[in-house]
Design a protein around this motif. Structure first.
Motif, PDB file in Angstrom:
ATOM      1  N   HIS A 275       1.193  -1.326   0.268  1.00  0.00           N
ATOM      2  CA  HIS A 275       0.278  -0.050  -0.072  1.00  0.00           C
ATOM      3  C   HIS A 275       0.975   0.858   0.406  1.00  0.00           C
ATOM      4  CE1 HIS A 275      -3.102  -3.279   1.482  1.00  0.00           C
ATOM      5  NE2 HIS A 275      -3.574  -1.885   0.830  1.00  0.00           N
ATOM      6  N   GLN A 276       1.557   1.403   0.935  1.00  0.00           N
ATOM      7  CA  GLN A 276       2.965   2.368   1.083  1.00  0.00           C
ATOM      8  C   GLN A 276       2.294   3.816   0.958  1.00  0.00           C
ATOM      9  OE1 GLN A 276       5.532   0.865  -2.246  1.00  0.00           O
ATOM     10  NE2 GLN A 276       4.400   2.758  -3.950  1.00  0.00           N
ATOM     11  N   PRO A 277       1.389   4.272   1.688  1.00  0.00           N
ATOM     12  CA  PRO A 277       0.980   5.820   2.188  1.00  0.00           C
ATOM     13  C   PRO A 277       2.284   6.295   2.314  1.00  0.00           C
ATOM     14  CG  PRO A 277       0.409   4.570   3.546  1.00  0.00           C
ATOM     15  CD  PRO A 277       0.875   3.683   2.675  1.00  0.00           C
ATOM     16  N   LEU A 278       2.204   7.522   2.250  1.00  0.00           N
ATOM     17  CA  LEU A 278       3.131   8.337   2.701  1.00  0.00           C
ATOM     18  C   LEU A 278       3.290   8.516   3.579  1.00  0.00           C
ATOM     19  CD1 LEU A 278       6.091   9.742   1.488  1.00  0.00           C
ATOM     20  CD2 LEU A 278       4.826  11.933   1.364  1.00  0.00           C
ATOM     21  N   GLU A 279       2.229   9.006   4.713  1.00  0.00           N
ATOM     22  CA  GLU A 279       2.347   9.035   6.413  1.00  0.00           C
ATOM     23  C   GLU A 279       2.467   7.409   6.507  1.00  0.00           C
ATOM     24  OE1 GLU A 279      -0.612  10.740   9.988  1.00  0.00           O
ATOM     25  OE2 GLU A 279      -1.492   9.514   7.972  1.00  0.00           O
ATOM     26  N   PRO A 280       3.408   7.204   7.397  1.00  0.00           N
ATOM     27  CA  PRO A 280       3.701   5.515   8.565  1.00  0.00           C
ATOM     28  C   PRO A 280       2.378   5.217   8.766  1.00  0.00           C
ATOM     29  CG  PRO A 280       5.743   6.832   7.686  1.00  0.00           C
ATOM     30  CD  PRO A 280       5.024   7.932   7.814  1.00  0.00           C
ATOM     31  N   LEU A 281       2.488   4.057   9.577  1.00  0.00           N
ATOM     32  CA  LEU A 281       1.352   4.045  10.316  1.00  0.00           C
ATOM     33  C   LEU A 281       1.621   4.034  11.004  1.00  0.00           C
ATOM     34  CD1 LEU A 281       0.458   0.135   9.285  1.00  0.00           C
ATOM     35  CD2 LEU A 281      -1.185   2.285   8.269  1.00  0.00           C
ATOM     36  N   ASN A 282       0.691   4.756  12.294  1.00  0.00           N
ATOM     37  CA  ASN A 282       0.545   5.422  13.672  1.00  0.00           C
ATOM     38  C   ASN A 282      -0.753   5.247  14.704  1.00  0.00           C
ATOM     39  OD1 ASN A 282      -0.305   8.309  13.147  1.00  0.00           O
ATOM     40  ND2 ASN A 282       0.442   7.737  11.399  1.00  0.00           N
ATOM     41  N   ALA A 283      -0.489   5.301  15.917  1.00  0.00           N
ATOM     42  CA  ALA A 283      -1.364   5.503  16.548  1.00  0.00           C
ATOM     43  C   ALA A 283      -2.147   6.439  17.917  1.00  0.00           C
ATOM     44  CB  ALA A 283      -2.623   4.284  17.079  1.00  0.00           C
ATOM     45  N   ILE A 284      -1.918   6.848  18.418  1.00  0.00           N
ATOM     46  CA  ILE A 284      -1.672   7.449  20.188  1.00  0.00           C
ATOM     47  C   ILE A 284      -2.829   6.048  21.182  1.00  0.00           C
ATOM     48  CG2 ILE A 284      -1.304   8.942  22.161  1.00  0.00           C
ATOM     49  CD1 ILE A 284      -1.141  10.931  19.899  1.00  0.00           C
ATOM     50  N   VAL A 285      -2.723   5.905  22.104  1.00  0.00           N
ATOM     51  CA  VAL A 285      -3.504   5.271  22.431  1.00  0.00           C
ATOM     52  C   VAL A 285      -3.426   5.802  24.076  1.00  0.00           C
ATOM     53  CG1 VAL A 285      -4.887   3.098  23.128  1.00  0.00           C
ATOM     54  CG2 VAL A 285      -4.006   3.378  21.053  1.00  0.00           C
ATOM     55  N   ARG A 286      -4.729   5.704  25.158  1.00  0.00           N
ATOM     56  CA  ARG A 286      -4.407   5.888  26.357  1.00  0.00           C
ATOM     57  C   ARG A 286      -5.198   5.384  27.218  1.00  0.00           C
ATOM     58  NH1 ARG A 286      -4.850  12.102  27.999  1.00  0.00           N
ATOM     59  NH2 ARG A 286      -5.946  11.606  26.733  1.00  0.00           N
ATOM     60  N   TYR A 287      -4.573   4.365  27.392  1.00  0.00           N
ATOM     61  CA  TYR A 287      -5.932   3.298  28.064  1.00  0.00           C
ATOM     62  C   TYR A 287      -5.978   3.401  29.759  1.00  0.00           C
ATOM     63  CZ  TYR A 287      -7.092  -0.744  31.403  1.00  0.00           C
ATOM     64  OH  TYR A 287      -7.839  -2.172  31.850  1.00  0.00           O
ATOM     65  N   SER A 288      -7.387   3.174  30.031  1.00  0.00           N
ATOM     66  CA  SER A 288      -7.511   3.621  31.664  1.00  0.00           C
ATOM     67  C   SER A 288      -8.468   2.205  32.048  1.00  0.00           C
ATOM     68  CB  SER A 288      -8.195   5.069  32.641  1.00  0.00           C
ATOM     69  OG  SER A 288      -8.961   4.782  31.614  1.00  0.00           O
ATOM     70  N   GLU A 289      -9.105   2.272  33.268  1.00  0.00           N
ATOM     71  CA  GLU A 289      -9.625   1.321  33.404  1.00  0.00           C
ATOM     72  C   GLU A 289     -11.105   1.148  32.726  1.00  0.00           C
ATOM     73  OE1 GLU A 289     -10.686  -0.431  37.347  1.00  0.00           O
ATOM     74  OE2 GLU A 289      -8.121  -1.002  37.359  1.00  0.00           O
ATOM     75  N   ALA A 290     -11.213   2.516  33.015  1.00  0.00           N
ATOM     76  CA  ALA A 290     -12.754   3.069  32.845  1.00  0.00           C
ATOM     77  C   ALA A 290     -13.207   3.939  31.422  1.00  0.00           C
ATOM     78  CB  ALA A 290     -13.220   4.708  33.461  1.00  0.00           C
ATOM     79  N   GLU A 291     -12.191   4.288  30.767  1.00  0.00           N
ATOM     80  CA  GLU A 291     -12.223   5.087  29.121  1.00  0.00           C
ATOM     81  C   GLU A 291     -10.824   3.911  28.554  1.00  0.00           C
ATOM     82  OE1 GLU A 291     -13.281   8.433  26.927  1.00  0.00           O
ATOM     83  OE2 GLU A 291     -12.417   8.952  28.687  1.00  0.00           O
ATOM     84  N   THR A 292     -10.801   3.254  26.767  1.00  0.00           N
ATOM     85  CA  THR A 292      -9.644   4.306  25.989  1.00  0.00           C
ATOM     86  C   THR A 292      -9.595   4.829  25.050  1.00  0.00           C
ATOM     87  OG1 THR A 292      -9.064   2.215  26.907  1.00  0.00           O
ATOM     88  CG2 THR A 292      -8.221   2.522  24.012  1.00  0.00           C
ATOM     89  N   GLU A 293      -8.859   5.634  25.191  1.00  0.00           N
ATOM     90  CA  GLU A 293      -8.804   7.202  23.702  1.00  0.00           C
ATOM     91  C   GLU A 293      -8.158   6.655  22.888  1.00  0.00           C
ATOM     92  OE1 GLU A 293     -10.376  11.334  24.634  1.00  0.00           O
ATOM     93  OE2 GLU A 293      -9.003  10.478  26.845  1.00  0.00           O
ATOM     94  N   VAL A 294      -8.514   6.570  21.262  1.00  0.00           N
ATOM     95  CA  VAL A 294      -7.020   6.217  20.646  1.00  0.00           C
ATOM     96  C   VAL A 294      -7.456   7.362  19.302  1.00  0.00           C
ATOM     97  CG1 VAL A 294      -7.110   4.670  18.364  1.00  0.00           C
ATOM     98  CG2 VAL A 294      -7.729   3.697  20.990  1.00  0.00           C
ATOM     99  N   TRP A 295      -6.746   8.067  18.773  1.00  0.00           N
ATOM    100  CA  TRP A 295      -5.816   8.902  18.529  1.00  0.00           C
ATOM    101  C   TRP A 295      -5.312   8.051  16.889  1.00  0.00           C
ATOM    102  CZ3 TRP A 295      -5.293   9.229  23.573  1.00  0.00           C
ATOM    103  CH2 TRP A 295      -6.117  10.808  23.900  1.00  0.00           C
TER     104      TRP A 295
END
Length: 746
Positions: free
Chosen positions: A369-389
């Protein structure tokens, strides 16, 4: 079990099963309107008429839930809402919005039905309806299959019209005038005396009012924006380097992560992280599935340390050597692997037995696929909620799968969707986000930013599937009489959805895409597709199966036309049985000034017509021989999308797709040795260079009965048109990609 999985494992993508499932859903469930996800976050005095419009005292916000992958989806969605809302898209805010069932894709389900686009019979209509019902019931929010425009074209205009008429009614009540005397303009209601009342000033009152329903849409003669040249909303930030992509994001307290995963996609037998732990900036080395993760104070140090981990990798769960992959594909032609006979027009057996048979075999490789922007993600986990960017094309599926990693419910996963620096199908996959979630699960409360190195991205890519085709046909009296195409290769749908835990129990219509739906009617036409299991995992790649099927059919058809002694354009026009497709062919012949395949010695012209995602696209490629090699001079491309939303963007999309299709046909393949992909960066998987780019002349028609998208359909004709042009110039038939293995390009 996830909300999608409850239905997906029974009847998610298969026509006959979906019909049965549609009856089981119940009429009430199918007709029920999904909840507006914007209502939960409104403050006093703020309002949302529907899931796409939010108005506060200081701004108008348009929700554009289709992922923007560089194709301009955000601008397109804003334009459609603004057309009826009477606002300037450049003067409002836009947001991708939360993942929600309200944003279910109304076009993707029908496209999955195994019927020709022009088939309006009872079975076709019933299946498409059932597929749409299933997609609505599970809230299938997704961007792909060139479906963003057809999904958005009506419903987003309806959203804008509903909001406009509600605001006019509120203004009429506030000022004691007949609503029929009011008009709207530039984000305001205009009173009879000319006073402009901004929409934002009406927000508090409108928040207490029920929205107006059943608003008729304006006729196209009154459109201000649709079909007119406009500047995309992201052009300025992208031109000035200020556009924020997922890879640019920072979250307070964030740490950086890189991974080292088994390049054979097997298990990690053992590892030694002693050297990595001693490197500058490294905080931790954590175990993850089939590899290790390094946590450091910046991405570069994390990547360098990951490479310093000494790993003993297990074997690949697929053939180790490329020759064995091709052997498996070839063995797939056995009738035991038949996925489906997709077309059986006329008496093919009689045609093949009554005349001399022309035959040929074709190959198309794995592609990254080779998109210019490499694959990335930010994840913040807690017992109550997980946020993903991150940027993702299937946000609700992503919520379900992240929840499976964290052990939470889908409602505890919050996704902040982002602009993507390209995708081409890559951001339909989940693995990099699930890896980030796996790391974050071990570091509660700490945001973890995972970025794949380019080499890791190539090594772990779920590529376009390889494929082979065998063609047989006959000619007589200067005409093509019979065409048979039999294909063999892995199913992209079963591989991709299978990794996510969903089943596709019936035939995969991407295996014969670009062939079975071809708008041709020779006396006999047969199409069979065979499915191969056990090869490297594959996925959707820009134009999916049509990127192979278009090459197979249009190359072989060109061989048959040559054997018949006919003109490649004239014979295609004779065979064409679809008036829209015929119009596309006639237009490309006129646009290119077609006078035959060989204008002069050392020059050649090739033509190809491929239908994908309901769009007919024809391309003519001009090549000439030079001392430095083969030169592509010009490409003429005609597409029919039913209705042009943004003429500037559609031309750019077509030009980009042509370059993408040509570049990959010329230079690109993924091969395996010792179970590992041999190509690990752009230097060994390069597309077209800037100085190789031809002049690309575009014409867009609006004769098709339905509105269609354009992000993918111009890709499939590029490879066969180029191959046919090379034959016309050199006499050499290229039946395998990449062509650079057989000819030199200038």
């Amino acid at each position: 079990m996830s909300r999608i999985g409850k239905i997906a494992r029974r009847s998610f993508l298969i026509g006959s099963a979906a019909i049965a499932g549609g009856v089981a859903f119940g009429l009430y469930a199918v007709r029920k309107t999904p909840e507006n996800p914007l209502l939960a976050g409104l403050a006093p005095g703020e309002l949302s008429f529907n899931p796409w419009v939010k108005i506060t005292a200081d701004r108008i916000t348009l929700i554009t839930p289709h992922a923007d992958l560089g194709q301009g989806a955000m601008s397109m969605q804003a334009l459609l809402i603004a057309e009826e809302l009477d606002v300037d898209p450049a003067q409002v805010a836009t947001e991708f919005g939360p993942p929600a069932a309200a944003y279910w894709n109304t076009a993707l389900g029908a496209e999955s039905a195994p019927f020709l686009p022009g088939d309006t019979g009872l079975a076709a209509r019933a299946t498409r309806g059932a597929m749409n019902a299933a997609f609505k019931l599970v809230g299938m929010q997704g961007t792909g299959g060139s479906s963003a425009v057809p999904d958005s074209f009506v419903k987003l205009r309806q959203a804008g019209a509903m909001a406009r008429e509600t605001l006019k009614r509120v203004a009429a009540q506030r000022h004691g005038v007949d609503v029929a005397l009011l008009r709207s303009e530039n984000g305001a209601v205009i009173l009879p005396d000319g006073t402009a009342v901004p929409y934002t000033a009406l927000a508090a009152d409108a928040a207490q009012s029920d929205p107006v329903q059943e608003v008729p849409l304006r006729p196209d003669s009154d459109w201000r924006l649709i079909g007119k040249p406009m500047r995309r909303l992201d052009i300025l930030p992208k031109s000035t380097g200020t556009q924020v992509y997922g890879i640019d994001l920072k979250v307070e307290g964030m740490v950086h992560a890189a991974v080292r995963l088994n390049p054979r996609r097997g298990v990690l037998l053992s590892h030694d992280a002693t050297a990595a732990k001693a490197m500058r900036g490294v905080a931790q080395v954590l175990p993850i599935r089939d590899g290790v993760a390094v946590i450091a104070d910046n991405t570069w140090r994390a990547m360098q340390a990951a490479q310093a981990v000494v790993c003993d990798w297990g074997p690949a769960p697929y053939p180790a050597e490329m020759a064995d992959h091709w052997a498996a594909v070839e063995a797939g032609f056995d009738p035991a692997h038949l996925d489906k006979e997709w077309r059986a027009d006329g008496d093919m057996d009689a045609a093949l037995s009554a005349a001399e048979v022309v035959s040929a075999e074709y190959r198309a490789p794995y592609l990254a696929h080779q998109p210019l922007e490499p694959l990335n993600a930010i994840v913040r986990y807690s017992e109550a909620e997980t946020e993903v960017w991150t940027a993702h094309q299937l946000p609700r599926m992503l919520q379900d799968l992240v929840a499976g990693v964290t052990g939470q419910g889908s409602g505890q996963i919050t996704l902040h969707n982002q602009f993507a620096g390209g995708s081409f199908g890559h951001r339909l996959e989940f693995d990099h986000v699930l890896r980030a979630a796996e790391i974050a699960r071990q570091m509660p409360g700490t945001p973890v930013k995972l970025t794949y190195s380019r080499e890791e991205d190539f090594a772990q890519d779920f590529t376009r599937p390889p494929g082979m085709a065998r063609g047989r046909g006959t000619v007589a009296n200067g005409q093509v009489q019979a065409v048979e195409i039999v294909t063999s290769g892995p199913s992209p749908s079963r591989s991709q959805l299978g990794r996510a835990g969903y089943s596709v129990p019936g035939p995969d219509n991407q295996l014969p895409a670009g062939i079975w739906n071809a708008p041709y009617a020779p006396a006999a036409f047969r199409v069979r597709a065979h499915a191969v299991e056990g090869l490297a995992p594959v996925s959707s790649w820009r134009s999916v199966g049509a990127s192979l099927g278009g090459f197979f059919l249009e190359s072989f058809l060109d061989e048959l036309i040559h054997a018949a002694g006919a003109d490649p354009m004239a014979e295609r026009l004779r065979l064409c049985n679809d008036p829209v497709a015929r119009g596309v062919l006639e237009a490309v012949a006129e646009l290119s000034g077609w006078r035959g395949p060989s204008p002069a010695p050392g020059q050649g012209r090739g033509v190809a017509l491929v239908q994908s995602f309901g769009v007919n696209v024809a391309e003519v490629v001009d090549v000439r021989m030079t001392d430095a090699g083969l030169r592509i001079d010009r490409v003429f491309c005609v597409a029919d999308v039913g209705r042009v939303v943004d003429p500037v963007n559609i031309e750019n999309q077509i030009q980009g797709a042509v370059i993408w299709g040509l570049g990959h046909a010329m230079n690109c393949e993924i091969t395996y040795a010792d179970g590992m992909a041999e190509q690990t960066n752009y230097d060994s998987h390069s597309g077209m260079r800037l100085d190789q780019c031809p002049e690309i002349v575009v014409r867009v028609l609006e004769n098709a009965p339905e509105v269609r998208g354009i992000g993918e359909p111009p890709v499939p004709p590029a490879a066969p048109a180029l191959a046919n042009a090379i034959f016309a110039a050199t006499g050499q038939r290229l039946r395998e990609m990449p062509f650079g293995k057989f000819v030199d390009f200038a």
